[in-house]
Design a protein around this motif. Structure first.
Motif, PDB file in Angstrom:
ATOM      1  N   GLN A 256      32.521  23.582  35.164  1.00 25.30           N
ATOM      2  CA  GLN A 256      32.815  23.809  36.584  1.00 25.30           C
ATOM      3  C   GLN A 256      32.086  22.797  37.462  1.00 25.30           C
ATOM      4  OE1 GLN A 256      31.129  27.303  38.549  1.00 25.30           O
ATOM      5  NE2 GLN A 256      33.176  27.824  39.296  1.00 25.30           N
TER       6      GLN A 256
ATOM      7  N   HIS B 194      40.061  29.071  34.906  1.00 17.06           N
ATOM      8  CA  HIS B 194      39.135  29.909  35.675  1.00 17.06           C
ATOM      9  C   HIS B 194      38.272  30.763  34.740  1.00 17.06           C
ATOM     10  CE1 HIS B 194      40.675  28.754  39.509  1.00 17.06           C
ATOM     11  NE2 HIS B 194      41.894  29.225  39.293  1.00 17.06           N
TER      12      HIS B 194
ATOM     13  N   SER C 107      38.454  32.245  45.428  1.00 14.62           N
ATOM     14  CA  SER C 107      37.487  31.307  45.974  1.00 14.62           C
ATOM     15  C   SER C 107      37.482  31.477  47.484  1.00 14.62           C
ATOM     16  CB  SER C 107      37.858  29.868  45.606  1.00 14.62           C
ATOM     17  OG  SER C 107      36.985  28.941  46.236  1.00 14.62           O
TER      18      SER C 107
ATOM     19  N   LEU D 271      30.981  26.789  50.020  1.00 11.74           N
ATOM     20  CA  LEU D 271      31.483  27.787  49.072  1.00 11.74           C
ATOM     21  C   LEU D 271      30.701  29.083  49.224  1.00 11.74           C
ATOM     22  CD1 LEU D 271      33.526  28.165  46.728  1.00 11.74           C
ATOM     23  CD2 LEU D 271      31.672  27.572  45.166  1.00 11.74           C
TER      24      LEU D 271
ATOM     25  N   ASP E 289      33.069  31.988  44.186  1.00 11.02           N
ATOM     26  CA  ASP E 289      34.031  31.340  43.278  1.00 11.02           C
ATOM     27  C   ASP E 289      33.912  32.031  41.925  1.00 11.02           C
ATOM     28  OD1 ASP E 289      35.692  29.791  41.792  1.00 11.02           O
ATOM     29  OD2 ASP E 289      34.699  27.890  42.181  1.00 11.02           O
TER      30      ASP E 289
END
Length: 266
Positions: free
Chosen positions: A14, A39, A193, A201, A204
Motif C-alpha cells: 500500500q 484492497h 477511503s 487521508l 483507508d
C-alpha cells in the motif's frame, strides 16, 4: 537507535502504491487483479486469493506494479503463514504400498457349518414349542395397551431486541457548521477511503458488515466506495437515497450544504 519495525506485506504494498502515485483501480487495470482483492491484500487479508499459491502470485504481480522487489515480500508471507509446503517423498509411498498386507478371504466353510447348526436349532425349537402349545397362556405383551406419548411443550422464544437505526445516531451527531458523513456497511462489507478538503487521508480500509464510520470536516469530505451497493450514506443527518449497484466503485464529495447540493460523482 531503535530499529523501525518492518511493515506487513499488505502495508508495504500500500505504501509503495501511494508513493508511486497510483490508485487501486490503476493497479488493478495494469495487473488484472480485481480491485476488491487488491484492497484485501493491502489490509493483509489473503482469504480472497483462493489459497497460498495464488496469494504468492498476487504478491509478486502487485510488487512489480508498484516498483518493489517481490522476493522479500513472498519470503515474509511464507514466514508468516507456515512457510512453503515441502514436497512429499515418493519412496515411502511405494514402500507402504509394497508391505501392505493382503486382504484375508472369508472362511465360507465355517460360515456354512454355522448356518446348518442354526437351522437345526431353529427346527428343534419349533417342534418343542409345538408340543407345549395349547396351554391357553395369554401373551402379556399382546394384551397390553400402548401408553400415550407425552406431547412436547412448546418452547417460548424471547423476541430479539430491535437494533438501533443508524440514521438516528447520524442525525443526533451532525453539527450545523461542519460537514458530517456517516458510512454504514448495512448489506455487506466494503473497502472505503475518506479524505478531508485538503486531501488528507482520514480512513483507508475495509468496513465489515454492520460496522459504521463517521467523518467530520469544516468544508468538504471526499469518499471512494469499493462496493457502493453494500453501503448506506448519511450526510449532515440525512440519508442519501441514491441506489448504487452492488460491486460498483463510487467517488463522492459532500459539503455542509448537502444533501440538497449533492456533488457526488459516480
Amino acid at each position: 537507535m531503535v530499529e523501525e519495525e518492518r511493515p506487513s506485506v499488505g502495508r508495504a504494498l500500500q505504501r509503495a502504491r501511494i508513493d508511486a502515485g497510483l490508485t487501486v483501480d490503476e493497479v488493478s487495470s495494469s495487473t488484472r487483479v480485481r480491485s476488491p482483492i487488491v484492497h484485501a491484500i493491502e489490509q493483509d487479508d489473503f482469504s480472497r486469493c483462493g489459497g497460498d499459491v495464488y496469494a504468492r502470485g498476487h504478491i509478486r504481480t502487485l510488487a512489480r506494479a508498484v516498483g518493489l522487489d517481490p522476493a522479500p515480500l513472498v519470503a515474509q508471507y511464507d514466514g508468516e503463514h507456515g512457510g512453503r509446503p515441502a514436497p512429499t517423498p515418493a519412496a515411502p509411498l511405494f514402500e507402504a504400498e509394497r508391505i501392505r498386507p493382503e486382504r484375508r478371504r472369508p472362511n465360507w466353510t465355517a460360515a456354512m457349518v454355522a448356518a446348518i447348526v442354526a437351522v437345526i436349532g431353529f427346527v428343534g425349537f419349533t417342534l418343542f414349542s409345538g408340543e407345549d402349545g395349547g396351554t391357553g397362556t395369554k401373551d402379556p405383551v399382546a394384551g397390553s395397551s400402548p401408553s400415550p406419548k407425552a406431547e412436547p411443550s412448546p418452547t417460548k422464544t424471547k423476541p430479539a431486541d430491535p437494533k438501533p437505526d443508524p440514521a438516528d445516531s447520524a442525525i443526533a451527531g451532525a453539527p450545523k457548521n461542519k460537514v458530517t458523513v456517516m458510512v454504514s456497511a448495512a448489506d455487506g462489507r466494503s473497502w472505503i477511503s475518506a479524505k478531508d478538503h485538503n486531501g488528507r487521508l482520514m480512513f483507508d480500509g475495509l468496513l465489515e458488515k454492520g460496522e459504521s464510520k463517521s467523518f467530520t470536516d469544516k468544508k468538504q469530505i471526499n469518499l471512494v466506495l469499493g462496493d457502493a451497493g453494500a453501503i448506506k450514506l448519511f450526510v449532515n443527518g440525512k440519508e442519501i437515497k441514491d441506489e448504487f449497484k452492488p460491486g460498483t466503485v463510487e467517488r463522492l464529495s459532500y459539503t455542509k450544504d448537502d444533501p440538497e447540493s449533492d456533488t457526488g460523482v459516480g
